[in-house]
Design a protein around this motif. Structure first.
Motif, PDB file in Angstrom:
ATOM      1  N   ALA A 385     -18.844 -22.918  24.223  1.00 28.18           N
ATOM      2  CA  ALA A 385     -19.873 -22.237  25.015  1.00 28.18           C
ATOM      3  C   ALA A 385     -20.834 -21.531  24.065  1.00 28.18           C
ATOM      4  O   ALA A 385     -20.785 -20.317  23.860  1.00 28.18           O
ATOM      5  CB  ALA A 385     -19.222 -21.237  25.969  1.00 28.18           C
ATOM      6  N   ASP A 386     -21.732 -22.294  23.483  1.00 29.63           N
ATOM      7  CA  ASP A 386     -22.615 -21.795  22.435  1.00 29.63           C
ATOM      8  C   ASP A 386     -23.829 -22.706  22.367  1.00 29.63           C
ATOM      9  O   ASP A 386     -23.688 -23.936  22.349  1.00 29.63           O
ATOM     10  CB  ASP A 386     -21.871 -21.791  21.097  1.00 29.63           C
ATOM     11  N   GLY A 387     -25.016 -22.116  22.338  1.00 25.88           N
ATOM     12  CA  GLY A 387     -26.230 -22.911  22.313  1.00 25.88           C
ATOM     13  C   GLY A 387     -26.329 -23.838  21.129  1.00 25.88           C
ATOM     14  O   GLY A 387     -26.858 -24.953  21.241  1.00 25.88           O
ATOM     15  N   GLY A 388     -25.815 -23.409  19.955  1.00 25.09           N
ATOM     16  CA  GLY A 388     -25.827 -24.278  18.796  1.00 25.09           C
ATOM     17  C   GLY A 388     -25.005 -25.529  19.024  1.00 25.09           C
ATOM     18  O   GLY A 388     -25.395 -26.641  18.642  1.00 25.09           O
ATOM     19  N   GLY A 397     -28.586 -16.157  24.709  1.00 23.46           N
ATOM     20  CA  GLY A 397     -27.497 -15.656  25.540  1.00 23.46           C
ATOM     21  C   GLY A 397     -26.972 -16.759  26.432  1.00 23.46           C
ATOM     22  O   GLY A 397     -27.522 -17.861  26.477  1.00 23.46           O
ATOM     23  N   ILE A 398     -25.879 -16.470  27.125  1.00 22.06           N
ATOM     24  CA  ILE A 398     -25.342 -17.367  28.140  1.00 22.06           C
ATOM     25  C   ILE A 398     -25.707 -16.756  29.495  1.00 22.06           C
ATOM     26  O   ILE A 398     -25.141 -15.736  29.897  1.00 22.06           O
ATOM     27  CB  ILE A 398     -23.812 -17.514  28.035  1.00 22.06           C
ATOM     28  N   ALA A 399     -26.651 -17.352  30.179  1.00 23.48           N
ATOM     29  CA  ALA A 399     -27.084 -16.815  31.469  1.00 23.48           C
ATOM     30  C   ALA A 399     -26.042 -17.134  32.530  1.00 23.48           C
ATOM     31  O   ALA A 399     -25.707 -18.302  32.750  1.00 23.48           O
ATOM     32  CB  ALA A 399     -28.435 -17.400  31.864  1.00 23.48           C
ATOM     33  N   PRO A 408     -26.183 -21.682  28.236  1.00 25.03           N
ATOM     34  CA  PRO A 408     -26.850 -21.315  26.980  1.00 25.03           C
ATOM     35  C   PRO A 408     -28.368 -21.405  27.118  1.00 25.03           C
ATOM     36  O   PRO A 408     -28.896 -22.413  27.581  1.00 25.03           O
ATOM     37  CB  PRO A 408     -26.326 -22.367  25.983  1.00 25.03           C
ATOM     38  N   VAL A 409     -29.053 -20.331  26.743  1.00 18.68           N
ATOM     39  CA  VAL A 409     -30.508 -20.260  26.899  1.00 18.68           C
ATOM     40  C   VAL A 409     -31.160 -20.547  25.555  1.00 18.68           C
ATOM     41  O   VAL A 409     -31.074 -19.750  24.620  1.00 18.68           O
ATOM     42  CB  VAL A 409     -30.930 -18.879  27.444  1.00 18.68           C
ATOM     43  N   GLY A 410     -31.782 -21.719  25.446  1.00 18.75           N
ATOM     44  CA  GLY A 410     -32.496 -22.107  24.239  1.00 18.75           C
ATOM     45  C   GLY A 410     -33.988 -21.913  24.399  1.00 18.75           C
ATOM     46  O   GLY A 410     -34.464 -21.316  25.378  1.00 18.75           O
ATOM     47  N   ALA A 411     -34.747 -22.427  23.444  1.00 15.63           N
ATOM     48  CA  ALA A 411     -36.193 -22.217  23.451  1.00 15.63           C
ATOM     49  C   ALA A 411     -36.843 -22.783  24.707  1.00 15.63           C
ATOM     50  O   ALA A 411     -37.730 -22.160  25.308  1.00 15.63           O
ATOM     51  CB  ALA A 411     -36.817 -22.850  22.209  1.00 15.63           C
ATOM     52  N   GLU A 412     -36.415 -23.984  25.135  1.00 15.03           N
ATOM     53  CA  GLU A 412     -37.051 -24.605  26.297  1.00 15.03           C
ATOM     54  C   GLU A 412     -36.820 -23.818  27.585  1.00 15.03           C
ATOM     55  O   GLU A 412     -37.586 -23.932  28.544  1.00 15.03           O
ATOM     56  CB  GLU A 412     -36.569 -26.048  26.473  1.00 15.03           C
ATOM     57  N   HIS A 413     -35.731 -22.989  27.590  1.00 17.13           N
ATOM     58  CA  HIS A 413     -35.432 -22.196  28.779  1.00 17.13           C
ATOM     59  C   HIS A 413     -36.204 -20.877  28.807  1.00 17.13           C
ATOM     60  O   HIS A 413     -36.140 -20.142  29.788  1.00 17.13           O
ATOM     61  CB  HIS A 413     -33.931 -21.916  28.843  1.00 17.13           C
ATOM     62  N   LEU A 414     -36.921 -20.586  27.720  1.00 15.78           N
ATOM     63  CA  LEU A 414     -37.739 -19.383  27.650  1.00 15.78           C
ATOM     64  C   LEU A 414     -39.197 -19.704  27.973  1.00 15.78           C
ATOM     65  O   LEU A 414     -40.118 -19.064  27.468  1.00 15.78           O
ATOM     66  CB  LEU A 414     -37.625 -18.743  26.263  1.00 15.78           C
TER      67      LEU A 414
END
Length: 429
Positions: A385-388, A397-399, A408-414
């Motif tokens: 459970a890790d974006g990497g 973070g983990i939303a 996992p919230v990466g760049a595309e989710h921002l």
């Protein structure tokens, strides 16, 4: 003749400091949003190089943070989250390089369609704006958050815990160096200039400056942010995660996965905190699982059935099922099949990460479908459970909520989106 003196942010009172910080972040974000992907990539790569070059200084700053935390009586789990070493620093820099190499989330077209009259519609990705992140002890959150926001064209305002202050300041120096080297404003990445707790309250009210607030910490921090903030919140709730050993589980696989899920790093939010096991196999499989966990240094606390099978374990109480141990402790609860496992998770889980160990594909598919969690694993450790590990480079973070982003919230989710509508002189009758 008197001479006017220009005030810096730290010369102002707290409210004015925060407004000045917000103004600087908003102005920098406009420049960041208009920058090319290549420029943002260069900034990330320069920041990664600066973190590697600053390794000695960063280790020194972190050692001071760790020493202070020990003096304050912080436990080993807290120290593990706070501490940096050569491997963690290299991993932090590698994460920035990985984020740099991912596709540009800005300008991506999610959907396109045409009307019968020839009018064309595109849904196009754009930044959220200014993202504030409140976090506690883990200094790498600063690097991950700043990098993911930079990649997605968002400015950041970061407020870390006092225990990691020196480490975070040194990390952000490196990130800001990368921004300046790429010709971008350093003010795209900001740190709240005081540890005054009232500054957090100021963030909650900065609706004209902050577009999204992300809390990274324990239940009390997240609850306070969700209850008090006027700024939209992306919740990252604690991880009371379960590994469920179904009657069809392969014994060897179950041991390896459960031990890794609990013990690889006990202080991360993806660690398993409770093991559920089917009554049908408990007598046969539980002793081996308990032995493997104990051999790895884990304390095992079980319900009455588990303790009757393995008398050497500690007795659990009802409060154990709601514990995020973040330590080498695991609860064991015996269940009567998948229905009771799902019921237990519904009652005690936090919507973070859940796992089923099973060879029965039909049961596994049902678990994957019916569990209410951001991440659901089948025959895989919850430590993934890790974006990497998801290929995002890192995560902010983990939303654990259900809106905007989940998991996992990466760049595309921002990013958000707006619509481009192209006509050829169309008028509406």
């Amino acid at each position: 003749m008197s001479r006017s003196v220009k005030k810096t942010v730290t010369d102002l009172d707290l409210h004015d400091q925060m407004i000045a910080l917000g103004d600087a972040a908003k102005a920098a974000q406009k420049i960041l949003q208009r920058s090319s992907h290549a420029v943002r990539q260069n900034a990330l790569k320069a920041a990664a190089a600066a973190i590697r070059e600053a390794e000695a200084d960063l280790l020194e700053a972190n050692a001071a943070d760790v020493a202070q935390a020990r003096e304050m009586g912080k436990d080993d789990a807290f120290i593990d989250r706070l501490a940096l070493d050569e491997g963690r620093i290299n991993g932090m820099a590698a994460g920035l390089d990985a984020i740099a190499e991912r596709p540009d989330p800005l300008g991506a077209i999610d959907q396109s369609w045409d009307r019968a009259d020839g009018m064309h519609f595109d849904r196009v990705r754009v930044p959220l704006g200014v993202v504030a992140v409140i976090f506690e002890s883990r200094p790498n959150v600063a690097a991950d958050a700043a990098a993911l926001c930079l990649k997605s064209g968002n400015a950041t305002i970061l407020r870390g815990g006092s225990e990691s202050r020196r480490s975070v300041e040194r990390i952000l120096q490196a990130v800001r160096h990368g921004l300046e080297k790429a010709g971008l404003p350093a003010e795209a990445v900001n740190i709240v200039p005081t540890q005054d707790r009232a500054a957090v309250g100021e963030l909650f009210r900065m609706t004209e400056h902050i577009d999204l607030l992300i809390p990274r910490g324990g239940r009390s921090l997240v609850a306070r942010v969700q209850e008090e903030s006027r700024v939209p919140v992306l919740g990252h709730l604690m991880g009371v995660n379960h590994s469920y050993v179904h009657a069809s589980a392969d014994p060897k696989m179950a041991q390896e996965v459960v031990v890794n899920a609990k013990m690889r790093r006990t202080g991360v939010c993806g660690a398993t905190e409770t093991m559920l096991i089917d009554r049908a196999i408990a007598s046969e499989m539980l002793p081996g699982l308990v032995h493997a966990l104990s051999a790895a240094g884990c304390r095992v606390r079980g319900d009455a059935t588990a303790k009757s099978i393995c008398p050497e374990i500690e007795a659990a109480d009802e409060s154990d099922w709601d514990q995020e141990w973040l330590d080498a402790v695991i609860g064991v609860h015996v269940v009567d099949g998948v229905d009771e496992a799902l019921q237990h998770i519904d009652q005690h889980g936090t919507g973070h990460t859940e796992c089923i160990l099973a060879s029965d594909q039909e049961v596994a598919d049902r678990f994957l479908r019916d569990v209410d969690a951001a991440i659901v694993m089948h025959n895989a450790s919850t430590q993934f459970a890790d974006g990497g590990e998801f290929g995002f480079g890192a995560e902010i973070g983990i939303a654990t909520g259900r809106l905007h982003a989940r998991g996992p919230v990466g760049a595309e989710h921002l990013t958000s989106y707006h619509y481009h509508v192209r006509g050829t002189g169309h008028i509406r009758p």
